[in-house]
Design an enzyme around this catalytic site. Sequence first.
Site, mmCIF file in Angstrom:
data_model
loop_
_atom_site.group_PDB
_atom_site.id
_atom_site.type_symbol
_atom_site.label_atom_id
_atom_site.label_comp_id
_atom_site.label_asym_id
_atom_site.label_seq_id
_atom_site.Cartn_x
_atom_site.Cartn_y
_atom_site.Cartn_z
ATOM 1 N N PHE A 1 1.126 69.152 29.685
ATOM 2 C CA PHE A 1 1.399 67.710 29.665
ATOM 3 C C PHE A 1 2.068 67.297 30.967
ATOM 4 C CE2 PHE A 1 0.722 68.532 25.288
ATOM 5 C CZ PHE A 1 0.175 67.351 24.797
ATOM 6 N N ASP B 1 -5.332 71.167 31.739
ATOM 7 C CA ASP B 1 -5.046 72.511 31.223
ATOM 8 C C ASP B 1 -4.835 72.528 29.716
ATOM 9 O OD1 ASP B 1 -5.145 73.813 33.715
ATOM 10 O OD2 ASP B 1 -3.187 73.006 34.216
ATOM 11 N N ARG C 1 -9.667 63.910 33.790
ATOM 12 C CA ARG C 1 -10.557 64.997 33.375
ATOM 13 C C ARG C 1 -10.449 65.306 31.881
ATOM 14 N NH1 ARG C 1 -7.755 68.837 37.689
ATOM 15 N NH2 ARG C 1 -6.017 67.761 36.702
ATOM 16 N N HIS D 1 1.867 65.101 34.826
ATOM 17 C CA HIS D 1 1.158 65.323 36.079
ATOM 18 C C HIS D 1 1.894 64.610 37.195
ATOM 19 C CE1 HIS D 1 -2.135 65.581 38.962
ATOM 20 N NE2 HIS D 1 -2.575 66.570 38.207
ATOM 21 N N ARG E 1 3.993 71.785 60.234
ATOM 22 C CA ARG E 1 5.322 72.319 60.520
ATOM 23 C C ARG E 1 6.344 71.197 60.293
ATOM 24 N NH1 ARG E 1 10.413 73.435 61.342
ATOM 25 N NH2 ARG E 1 10.847 75.257 62.641
ATOM 26 N N HIS F 1 1.510 74.780 37.859
ATOM 27 C CA HIS F 1 0.193 74.434 38.416
ATOM 28 C C HIS F 1 -0.855 75.041 37.473
ATOM 29 C CE1 HIS F 1 -2.763 73.277 41.274
ATOM 30 N NE2 HIS F 1 -2.580 74.166 42.231
HETATM 31 N N1 COA Z 1 7.137 68.092 28.910
HETATM 32 C C1 COA Z 1 8.289 67.421 28.676
HETATM 33 N N2 COA Z 1 8.804 66.542 29.552
HETATM 34 C C2 COA Z 1 8.109 66.317 30.680
HETATM 35 C C3 COA Z 1 6.895 66.962 30.959
HETATM 36 C C4 COA Z 1 6.426 67.883 30.024
HETATM 37 N N3 COA Z 1 5.291 68.534 30.241
HETATM 38 N N4 COA Z 1 6.438 66.549 32.147
HETATM 39 C C5 COA Z 1 7.319 65.664 32.605
HETATM 40 N N5 COA Z 1 8.338 65.524 31.719
HETATM 41 C C6 COA Z 1 9.487 64.659 31.841
HETATM 42 C C7 COA Z 1 10.517 65.319 32.747
HETATM 43 O O1 COA Z 1 11.420 66.115 31.985
HETATM 44 C C8 COA Z 1 11.183 64.137 33.368
HETATM 45 O O2 COA Z 1 12.078 63.592 32.433
HETATM 46 P P1 COA Z 1 13.494 62.984 32.925
HETATM 47 O O3 COA Z 1 13.114 61.835 33.832
HETATM 48 O O4 COA Z 1 14.148 62.598 31.649
HETATM 49 O O5 COA Z 1 14.156 64.101 33.663
HETATM 50 C C9 COA Z 1 10.044 63.145 33.533
HETATM 51 O O6 COA Z 1 9.082 63.495 32.540
HETATM 52 C C10 COA Z 1 9.394 63.190 34.911
HETATM 53 O O7 COA Z 1 8.949 64.505 35.134
HETATM 54 P P2 COA Z 1 8.935 65.255 36.529
HETATM 55 O O8 COA Z 1 9.106 66.721 36.291
HETATM 56 O O9 COA Z 1 9.868 64.589 37.480
HETATM 57 O O10 COA Z 1 7.493 64.962 37.006
HETATM 58 P P3 COA Z 1 6.803 65.711 38.165
HETATM 59 O O11 COA Z 1 5.808 64.784 38.717
HETATM 60 O O12 COA Z 1 7.737 66.328 39.124
HETATM 61 O O13 COA Z 1 6.143 66.969 37.404
HETATM 62 C C11 COA Z 1 4.711 68.427 36.374
HETATM 63 C C12 COA Z 1 4.847 67.095 37.100
HETATM 64 C C13 COA Z 1 3.223 68.728 36.203
HETATM 65 C C14 COA Z 1 5.355 69.558 37.186
HETATM 66 C C15 COA Z 1 5.401 68.319 34.996
HETATM 67 O O14 COA Z 1 4.842 67.259 34.266
HETATM 68 C C16 COA Z 1 5.317 69.614 34.216
HETATM 69 O O15 COA Z 1 6.149 70.518 34.411
HETATM 70 N N6 COA Z 1 4.311 69.750 33.299
HETATM 71 C C17 COA Z 1 4.122 70.952 32.551
HETATM 72 C C18 COA Z 1 3.329 71.968 33.359
HETATM 73 C C19 COA Z 1 1.869 71.630 33.472
HETATM 74 O O16 COA Z 1 1.222 71.303 32.494
HETATM 75 N N7 COA Z 1 1.339 71.751 34.688
HETATM 76 C C20 COA Z 1 -0.061 71.506 34.979
HETATM 77 C C21 COA Z 1 -0.211 70.332 35.878
HETATM 78 S S1 COA Z 1 -1.923 69.939 36.117
#
Ligand code: COA
Length: 374
Positions: free
Chosen positions: A258, A311, A269, A260, A355, A221
């Site tokens: 990267f 971010d 944004r 979302h 809940r 996050h």
């Molecule tokens: N770097 C590399 N691969 C990424 C990625 C990243 N930042 N974000 C997503 N992916 C890939 C995942 O590995 C997954 O690949 P797969 O299908 O081969 O397993 C696919 O993209 C889908 O990702 P998923 O984690 O299921 O998406 P999500 O909606 O659950 O997760 C986040 C969203 C934000 C948790 C995730 O993109 C992430 O961990 N980002 C980095 C942390 C970050 O910048 N957070 C700030 C958010 S505002």
Amino acid sequence: MSDEIKKGLLGVVVDETNVSQVMPEINSLTYRGYAVQDLCEKCIFEEVAYLVLNGELPNKKQLKNFIKEERSDRKLSKEILSDIRKMPKKAHPMDVVRTAVSLMALEDKETKDNSPKANMRKAIRIFSKTPIALAAFLRSRKGKKIISPKKKLSFSENFFHMCFGKVPSKEIVRAFDVSLILYAEHSFNVSTFTARTITSSLSDIHGAITGAIASLKGPLHGGANEEVMHMMNKIKKPEKAFKWINKALDNKDVVMGFGHRVYKKGDSRVPTMEKFFKNVSKINNDKKFAKIYDIVKEVMIKRKNIYPNVDYPTGPTYHLMGFDTDFFTPIFVISRITGWSAHIMEQHAANKLIRPLSKYTGPRHRKVTPLNQR
Ligand code: COA
């Protein structure tokens, strides 16, 4: 009732809100119906804070009164200042702000009053005092004298003044103000949902914001803006960026800043923040991070079709402004307090205890063997 599990509440609509709307299909984010890009162009952060909290943009008089209230609340008790001085120098500033808000609850004369008016007053107090606590820790952990707030300075100017003893150029302050506008609100993200969940038991705003700060700290996050900077520092030079990011992707590493949960084709944004980041790089005459930024972004989009989130540009922008890396997420906090507070007040206004159910997968119907037979 369906017993299908929606892990991570993926795709689940849990409640209504009129605070903000994220529209990934048209790459748009609105606060109370206003596009965030439009707000960044035409408003100062205090106007947007008022909008998020009250639902309408302020007129001149309302803004004047809001600013007056925010500025007159900019002080911490001697006790809290003394507690901040005693906090371990190595403590993470996110833990410091989380503790500071919790301490404020002990002193606030309205902590228990959850009426809309008291909640608004408390929201403004937390909004005014949290940056003061953060800046005080920034100074005290370096053994420097804590600087008093100045009423004649804006929210952003005062933060710079309290952290560094001076206010930078108008352009730098504007870039900071814009970052705060962009961080103010983002619908039902995990920290906001945490705040609403805490509120749903009819707990108080200090507790809900304390919990939200804990939630925001995580690297999935808000903590991502710090992780972006660690990544850029590891890359070190633009010439190394291409190889570094390709290797990270070969290793299937998660690249911070990267992706979302909601936006899949780019965070609404980012273009605004990217523009201000590039401008700060130009003003500082330091384009190293801007070059690394472009290379990593290009590879991420080409190889993975994954776009930067907000971010990604805020991390290096705060670095260029002189903030320590572990202050990036706490800066996010001082802005998001507005969004959390608006959601907390909205939850109170139409509350239903949150809940959900769970599917039990542990052992069933076991008999307890007495201790001497185990
Ligand atoms: N770097 C590399 N691969 C990424 C990625 C990243 N930042 N974000 C997503 N992916 C890939 C995942 O590995 C997954 O690949 P797969 O299908 O081969 O397993 C696919 O993209 C889908 O990702 P998923 O984690 O299921 O998406 P999500 O909606 O659950 O997760 C986040 C969203 C934000 C948790 C995730 O993109 C992430 O961990 N980002 C980095 C942390 C970050 O910048 N957070 C700030 C958010 S505002």
